[in-house]
Design an enzyme around this catalytic site. Structure first.
Site, PDB file in Angstrom:
ATOM      1  N   MET A   1      10.279  -6.686   5.914  1.00  0.00           N
ATOM      2  CA  MET A   1      10.437  -7.335   7.213  1.00  0.00           C
ATOM      3  C   MET A   1      11.791  -8.030   7.341  1.00  0.00           C
ATOM      4  SD  MET A   1       7.716  -6.296   8.495  1.00  0.00           S
ATOM      5  CE  MET A   1       7.751  -7.151  10.075  1.00  0.00           C
ATOM      6  N   ARG A   2      12.840  -7.286   7.009  1.00  0.00           N
ATOM      7  CA  ARG A   2      14.197  -7.794   7.149  1.00  0.00           C
ATOM      8  C   ARG A   2      15.080  -6.686   7.712  1.00  0.00           C
ATOM      9  NH1 ARG A   2      14.581 -12.810   7.380  1.00  0.00           N
ATOM     10  NH2 ARG A   2      16.779 -12.660   6.830  1.00  0.00           N
ATOM     11  N   LEU A   3      16.002  -7.059   8.591  1.00  0.00           N
ATOM     12  CA  LEU A   3      16.978  -6.104   9.097  1.00  0.00           C
ATOM     13  C   LEU A   3      18.125  -5.972   8.102  1.00  0.00           C
ATOM     14  CD1 LEU A   3      17.194  -7.140  12.864  1.00  0.00           C
ATOM     15  CD2 LEU A   3      15.996  -5.176  11.890  1.00  0.00           C
TER      16      LEU A   3
ATOM     17  N   ASN B   1      12.862   4.369   5.571  1.00  0.00           N
ATOM     18  CA  ASN B   1      11.840   3.464   6.091  1.00  0.00           C
ATOM     19  C   ASN B   1      10.723   4.304   6.701  1.00  0.00           C
ATOM     20  OD1 ASN B   1      10.753   0.866   6.885  1.00  0.00           O
ATOM     21  ND2 ASN B   1      11.326   1.385   8.983  1.00  0.00           N
TER      22      ASN B   1
ATOM     23  N   SER C   1       0.825  -1.212   0.000  1.00  0.00           N
ATOM     24  CA  SER C   1       0.000   0.000   0.000  1.00  0.00           C
ATOM     25  C   SER C   1       0.859   1.262   0.000  1.00  0.00           C
ATOM     26  CB  SER C   1      -0.960  -0.002   1.188  1.00  0.00           C
ATOM     27  OG  SER C   1      -0.260   0.025   2.420  1.00  0.00           O
ATOM     28  N   ASN C   2       1.996   1.240   0.682  1.00  0.00           N
ATOM     29  CA  ASN C   2       2.877   2.409   0.644  1.00  0.00           C
ATOM     30  C   ASN C   2       3.559   2.543  -0.713  1.00  0.00           C
ATOM     31  OD1 ASN C   2       2.965   4.081   3.088  1.00  0.00           O
ATOM     32  ND2 ASN C   2       3.470   2.176   4.137  1.00  0.00           N
TER      33      ASN C   2
ATOM     34  N   HIS D   1       7.851   3.984   9.819  1.00  0.00           N
ATOM     35  CA  HIS D   1       7.558   3.179  11.007  1.00  0.00           C
ATOM     36  C   HIS D   1       6.267   3.686  11.645  1.00  0.00           C
ATOM     37  CE1 HIS D   1       8.516   0.599  14.416  1.00  0.00           C
ATOM     38  NE2 HIS D   1       8.165   1.596  15.210  1.00  0.00           N
TER      39      HIS D   1
END
Length: 211
Positions: free
Chosen positions: A108-110, A125, A31-32, A127
């Site tokens: 969903m990864r660092l 990013n 969606s973003n 948040h």
């Protein structure tokens, strides 16, 4: 509730010059990604999304990218022996597409130093909290548990420390007395879709001013 203007930034004119080449990293619905793409189409952001990289095979972002004729690439993190090896593959793809900025949208990864060093200061990013409060996972649930009256979202530069990089832009969302994690997150997402293009535009402007 009237929220502070500083937490409700307005869209600035798009940064001049050649369009910034973006890659969106996404693991979910996209969606973003769609909000950023739509802002570009409206002429609010001088950029081009050159590719989408996703690590979930059937992520919703794939269909959204296809609708907008943006190529998407699936990279399965489980196929790599280390996070560094996975990020090395990501960097190769970014280089192949001559990417200027990396935009994380539900990724969903660092990040490891492999990606951070290759794109230092050029990874963004968003948040779902007003950082530095409630970083990490389940930010909306954290905010509700703490009993805060205002939550929101933050666009920030990605660094080695999770959700601790320089803040680019924030938008506030009032917390209602009957809010659940789902209802509050839904209202935060509305602001995310408005804020992320604004934050990207601000980051592009800051980058140009430093050169």
């Amino acid at each position: 509730m009237n929220l502070p203007a500083i937490l409700s930034p307005k869209q600035s004119p798009p940064v001049a010059g050649p369009p910034a080449r973006l890659c969106v990293l996404a693991s979910g619905s996209g969606s973003n990604f769609a909000a950023i793409s739509d802002a570009i189409e409206r002429g609010e952001l001088n950029a081009r999304i050159c590719c989408v990289i996703h690590n979930v095979l059937d992520a919703g972002v794939v269909a959204r990218a296809s609708e907008r004729a943006v190529p998407s690439v699936f990279v399965d993190h489980r196929a790599y022996k280390s996070r560094q090896a996975f990020d090395a593959c990501i960097v190769q793809l970014l280089s192949k597409h001559a990417i200027d900025w990396v935009i994380m949208a539900g990724w969903m990864r660092l990040c490891t130093d492999v990606l951070l060093d290759a794109y230092e200061g050029r990874i963004l990013n968003i948040h779902p909290s007003l950082l530095p409060s409630f970083g990490g996972l389940r930010a909306v649930e954290q905010a509700l548990a703490a009993g805060v009256k205002i939550s929101g979202c933050t666009v920030h530069v990605v660094t080695a420390a999770m959700d601790a990089g320089p803040i680019i832009a924030q938008a506030a969302v009032a917390v209602e007395s009957d809010d659940t994690a789902r209802s509050l997150h839904a209202r935060i997402q509305v602001q995310e879709h408005r804020l992320y293009p604004i934050g990207i535009n601000l980051a592009l402007g800051l980058s140009i001013s430093k050169t």
